[in-house]
Design an enzyme around this catalytic site. Structure first.
Site, mmCIF file in Angstrom:
data_model
loop_
_atom_site.group_PDB
_atom_site.id
_atom_site.type_symbol
_atom_site.label_atom_id
_atom_site.label_comp_id
_atom_site.label_asym_id
_atom_site.label_seq_id
_atom_site.Cartn_x
_atom_site.Cartn_y
_atom_site.Cartn_z
ATOM 1 N N GLU A 109 -2.917 11.393 3.125
ATOM 2 C CA GLU A 109 -3.889 11.099 4.173
ATOM 3 C C GLU A 109 -3.906 12.289 5.122
ATOM 4 O OE1 GLU A 109 -4.736 6.751 5.558
ATOM 5 O OE2 GLU A 109 -2.564 7.086 5.661
ATOM 6 N N GLU A 125 0.850 -1.196 0.000
ATOM 7 C CA GLU A 125 0.000 0.000 0.000
ATOM 8 C C GLU A 125 0.878 1.236 0.000
ATOM 9 O OE1 GLU A 125 -3.064 0.092 2.936
ATOM 10 O OE2 GLU A 125 -3.218 2.272 2.913
#
Length: 295
Positions: A175, A170
């Site tokens: 974020e 990932e």
């Protein structure tokens, strides 16, 4: 990092997000003098060739291009006890004024199984439509804001259906959680023989008082077989390499990944919305572009 519920299938498990507060490395760049996320020319950065993009120039109110995007649908908490139900409705993801608008809403919503939710949002992905190993991946985004709001621009290895998460790998390009309005997190996650996951992350902060929801910014990585570099606007703030990878972990960033854009509500990391949170909250995406290195 988490325990799986008995009977969760491979596809569902692979959709789970990691808990960002459990990373093994934290780098903080404070007092950043950002060079801004102003409108970007479509010309490729030096040394790169554009191979895929979405400029979101469809008709106002239309759905995202189905040739480029599909959806994750559901409201199972996604491994992080999130509160939203992801839909494919225009109310949650649509084209407006040349941008993709992903909107988290506070509303009563009943899923197909009868489960009831207080929030809806959308999670778009290029899985099965586009993936690539290496190159520059970037998006120009204006973030939503508020306690409990969790937007992300990230990628999963296209082999996740066969090997699961975290073996697929990932890459989190952007974020942000509402309680940290001026901070972006960039991260890599992979498998480990000694821990549930192997992880590296870095954060970059705007100058005091500035928020990522105030304006558009360009979030990007430049990815090569032996390095992933993270950028906010023109600012390089982290470079991760196999030699830095945690002991017991495996560097799995050597195969194609697909792209994901979503806005979560609640969860273990951001916490739940509270009385200060204003809905609806929208993430506006001006473009997503993917480049390859020139040979």
């Amino acid at each position: 990092m988490r325990s799986w519920m008995q009977g969760v299938n491979l596809l569902q498990a692979a959709r789970v997000r990691p808990r960002a507060r459990h990373y093994t490395l934290l780098l903080v760049a404070v007092g950043l003098l950002s060079q801004g996320g102003g409108a970007q020319k479509k010309g490729a950065p030096e040394g790169y060739t554009l191979v895929w993009s979405d400029e979101f120039n469809g008709k106002d109110g239309s759905l995202p291009d189905a040739k480029k995007w599909t959806y994750d649908i559901g409201g199972n908490g996604w491994g992080n006890h999130e509160l939203e139900y992801y839909t494919s409705r225009a109310e949650n993801a649509r084209i407006e004024d040349g941008k993709l608008v992903i909107t988290a809403r506070e509303e009563a919503y009943t899923g197909p199984d009868g489960a009831k939710f207080n929030y809806t949002s959308a999670r778009l992905k290029t899985q099965g439509l586009f993936s690539q190993a290496y190159g520059r991946f970037e998006a120009r985004i204006k973030l939503p804001a508020g306690q409990g709001i969790w937007p992300a621009f990230w990628m999963l290895g296209e082999n996740f259906k066969s090997v699961g998460w975290p073996k697929c790998g990932e890459i989190d390009i952007m974020e942000n959680v509402g309680k940290e309005p001026g901070i972006n997190h960039g991260s890599l996650h992979g498998p480990s023989s000694t821990n549930p996951t192997s992880d590296m992350t870095a954060t970059i902060a705007l100058p005091a008082g500035q928020k990522l929801s105030d304006d558009f910014h360009v979030y990007a990585i430049e990815w090569e077989p032996d390095a992933v570099r993270f950028y906010l606007d023109a600012n390089l703030y982290a470079t991760f390499t196999p030699s830095q990878w945690p002991a017991g972990g495996t560097w799995v960033f050597n195969h194609p990944f697909f792209i994901i854009l979503n806005v979560a509500v609640g969860g273990d990391w951001p916490g739940s919305p509270d009385g200060t949170t204003v809905f609806p909250q929208a993430m506006q995406v001006d473009y997503v572009r993917v480049y390859k290195r020139k040979t």
